[in-house]
Enzyme design. Structure first.
Site, PDB file in Angstrom:
ATOM      1  CG  ASP A 270      -1.742   1.233   1.371  1.00 17.06           C
ATOM      2  OD1 ASP A 270      -2.644   1.417   0.539  1.00 17.06           O
ATOM      3  OD2 ASP A 270      -1.493   2.016   2.305  1.00 17.06           O
ATOM      4  CD  GLU A 305      -2.475   3.147  -3.186  1.00 19.39           C
ATOM      5  OE1 GLU A 305      -3.532   3.760  -3.410  1.00 19.39           O
ATOM      6  OE2 GLU A 305      -2.157   2.730  -2.059  1.00 19.39           O
TER       7      GLU A 305
END
Length: 628
Positions: A270, A305
């Site tokens: 993330d 990401e």
């Protein structure tokens, strides 16, 4: 790393080292004057304390046979505060309770010989464990595995499951990063789910968060302030101190632990742009290299990401990922969303006028912003990505962020015209990038997926008001009364409203959408995926954009000299394709998909109706396009 027949364990630097004769308990707290091991009673309450010894590296140790598997333990620091193990595998209760000693090899795997699937076969299905099923746990996902396989999904991606404060949340506020949340069933239930998925040929990916800890239940700073850099700020507080080796080990071991002990097939890292690493070797680079080194004989994949549009981590060696397999491509989502909804606020402002050209560019060459100036961000963004193969990017029309970070959690299905959405779904699922569906998207769920938490008191109030304040900059929420209508993240009703409604599949409209997705995914695996294997090279995409309509053509040069063509028109009016665009015979080759029905016949005459999308597989290039 240990394996006994069909049982798996990964020995980490943090957490207990289990032994039948007496387990060693460890905690890194270099400046703590004293640490005691708290031994729990049958009720899981602290009953006795054992003095721990510190070594020269700042680790506190105690070995004892007084904590057996299933027994509770924790640590008492100098202030008298009793804290759980930050590498806890199971908790007695919530994040504030004692931890539980777990025998990592207690679970016997039925799919022990599973080695995963090649990256190019990946079709992601992102889901939130708590809202995917009626039971809201890992067992509830198991009940739908056959459905997901029949749909054509090959990889289930779980939002973070590490234990966070409360029983409801997206998972990005985790504080016990080794501990599957007890609300979802805990560590054994997660292993049972992964095992069941593997038995059906399905991969399992896990979203992991290495850029911050959550605000409720993170006690590390109370005994090891060295774990954080107070002087380096992130959106969530002090940065994690990755220049400390034990801290670095905590996260890298965590990744290896999920992949080995839980047989997870891949991880999504993330927001890696928010990892404030002050060392010469970025954490992601070291972590990915360790993963590749540790699992040479399994198909193990990493995705990331990162809003910087960088490429060093997704570069290829001999046609294969050197570190990270694929980057989540927000640019593709943003272009698709703007074309479908005409929204132009926030980051969508960078896409509102050039979205057709930008979508074609993203499909052919990766990112939209490849060193271009972003008005929204006020700076140049990205680097060239045209040299990378399409499979270096994960594309999506919806995901947890892009739905849940809207004020009311609206889905694209509820915001855009049906024909445009179905054109975009065909583009997503048949293009050579790795596609991702968000739970319910396959049948067109219109229920919201909201942002929800389970905090109370001052923290709950801060989260609620902070959430509403985020939307002040949007025209619809300039008024305080309008912002008051935004759902309270801590309300049980917000969580309940976000659950999938599986009864929608009883209605013909939604069954029709599901059958369309099934057909597209079957064609993808049968006709497109074989052309993506064996080290697909970069620079294989070209495109042409209409000057006066929302239409474009993309061509990808794939394996064995095959050319995959996409003809798309997202306008209401037909597009007469200019004669200088098509350089081949539109009657040859194979039509993979035509939407709406008959669009391929119209295309033969040189006209593309709107809205429509046609995929053709040829042995030659049909368009005169560009690749940059």
């Amino acid at each position: 790393m240990a394996r006994t027949a069909d049982r798996f364990a990964f020995e980490t630097n943090w957490g207990p080292r289990f032994s039948g004769d007496g387990s060693e308990f460890r905690l890194w707290a270099p400046s703590a004057p004293s640490i005691e091991l708290a031994i729990g009673d049958e009720a899981g309450k602290p009953a006795d304390f054992l003095t721990m010894e510190r070594d020269g590296a700042g680790w506190w140790h105690a070995t004892t046979d007084r904590v057996r598997p299933g027994g509770a333990y924790g640590f008492r620091v100098e202030s008298g505060l009793i804290v759980p193990d930050p590498a806890s595998r199971r908790q007695v209760g919530d994040v504030h309770s004692l931890s539980v000693l777990v025998d990592p090899e207690a679970y016997e795997w039925r799919s022990a010989d599973w080695n995963g699937r090649p990256w190019e076969e990946t079709v992601f299905y992102e889901l939130h464990t708590g809202t995917f099923s009626a039971t809201g746990d890992f067992a509830g996902i198991c009940d739908k595995l056959d459905y997901l396989k029949e749909t054509g999904v090959t990889a289930i991606e779980l939002l973070p499951v590490a234990q966070f404060g409360g029983r409801r949340g997206w998972g990005y506020d985790g504080v016990l990063l080794y501990c599957p949340h007890e609300a979802y069933g805990g560590e054994e239930a997660l292993k049972q789910f992964v095992d069941a998925a593997h038995q059906r040929g399905l991969m399992v990916f896990l979203d992991v968060v290495y850029n911050h800890f959550g605000p409720d239940g993170n006690y590390i700073g109370s005994y090891a302030p060295e774990f954080f850099h107070q002087e380096i700020h992130t959106p969530w507080g002090a940065a994690i101190a990755y220049d400390e080796q034990p801290v670095r080990d905590f996260m890298i071991d965590n990744a290896l632990y999920w992949l080995e002990e839980y047989r997870i097939d891949g991880l999504r890292l993330d927001a890696i742009d928010s990892i404030k690493d002050t060392t010469d070797t970025p954490l992601v680079k070291e972590l990915a290299a360790r993963v590749r080194e540790t699992f040479p004989d399994r198909h193990v994949h990493l995705t990331t990401e990162d809003d910087r549009n960088i490429t060093w981590h997704i570069e290829r060696e001999n046609g294969r990922p050197a570190l990270v397999s694929g980057e989540w491509n927000d640019d593709f989502h943003h272009t698709a969303h703007v074309l479908a909804t005409h929204e132009d606020e926030g980051y969508y402002a960078d896409y509102s006028r050039r979205s057709v050209a930008q979508m074609a560019k993203a499909l052919a060459t990766g990112f939209v912003y490849q060193g271009d100036h972003s008005e929204h961000r006020g700076k140049d963004v990205g680097v060239s990505s045209a040299h990378l193969p399409p499979t270096a990017f994960v594309n999506f029309l919806q995901n947890h962020d892009q739905i849940g970070n809207r004020a009311f959690g609206d889905r694209l299905t509820d915001l855009a015209a049906r024909r445009v959405v179905e054109c975009l779904q065909a583009i997503l699922l048949l293009s050579p990038q790795i596609p991702l569906l968000f739970m319910g998207e396959e049948y067109g769920d219109t229920h919201p997926f909201c942002f929800f938490t389970d905090f109370d008191g001052e923290l709950g109030e801060a989260v609620r008001e902070g959430r509403r304040a985020e939307f002040k900059k949007f025209a619809a929420f300039h008024d305080e009364d309008a912002r008051a209508l935004i759902p309270d993240p801590n309300a049980q009703s917000t969580f309940e409203a976000s659950k999938l409604d599986w009864t929608m599949l009883d209605r013909p409209t939604y069954r029709r959408r599901l059958e369309m997705v099934k057909r597209l995914l079957e064609k993808r695996q049968r006709l497109v995926v074989p052309l993506l294997s064996d080290g697909l090279t970069g620079g294989c995409g070209e495109y042409h954009v209409s000057d006066d309509t929302l239409a474009f053509v993309v061509c990808w040069h794939l394996k064995d000299g095959s050319a995959l063509h996409l003809f798309a028109n997202l306008d209401d009016e037909p597009w007469a394709i200019p004669s200088d665009v098509v350089s081949g015979d539109l009657t040859c080759g194979e039509v993979l998909h035509a939407y709406p029905k008959g669009a391929d016949e119209t295309l033969r005459t040189g006209v593309l109706p709107g809205p429509s999308a046609v995929f053709r597989l040829e042995s030659q290039k049909l368009i005169a396009g560009k690749n940059g």
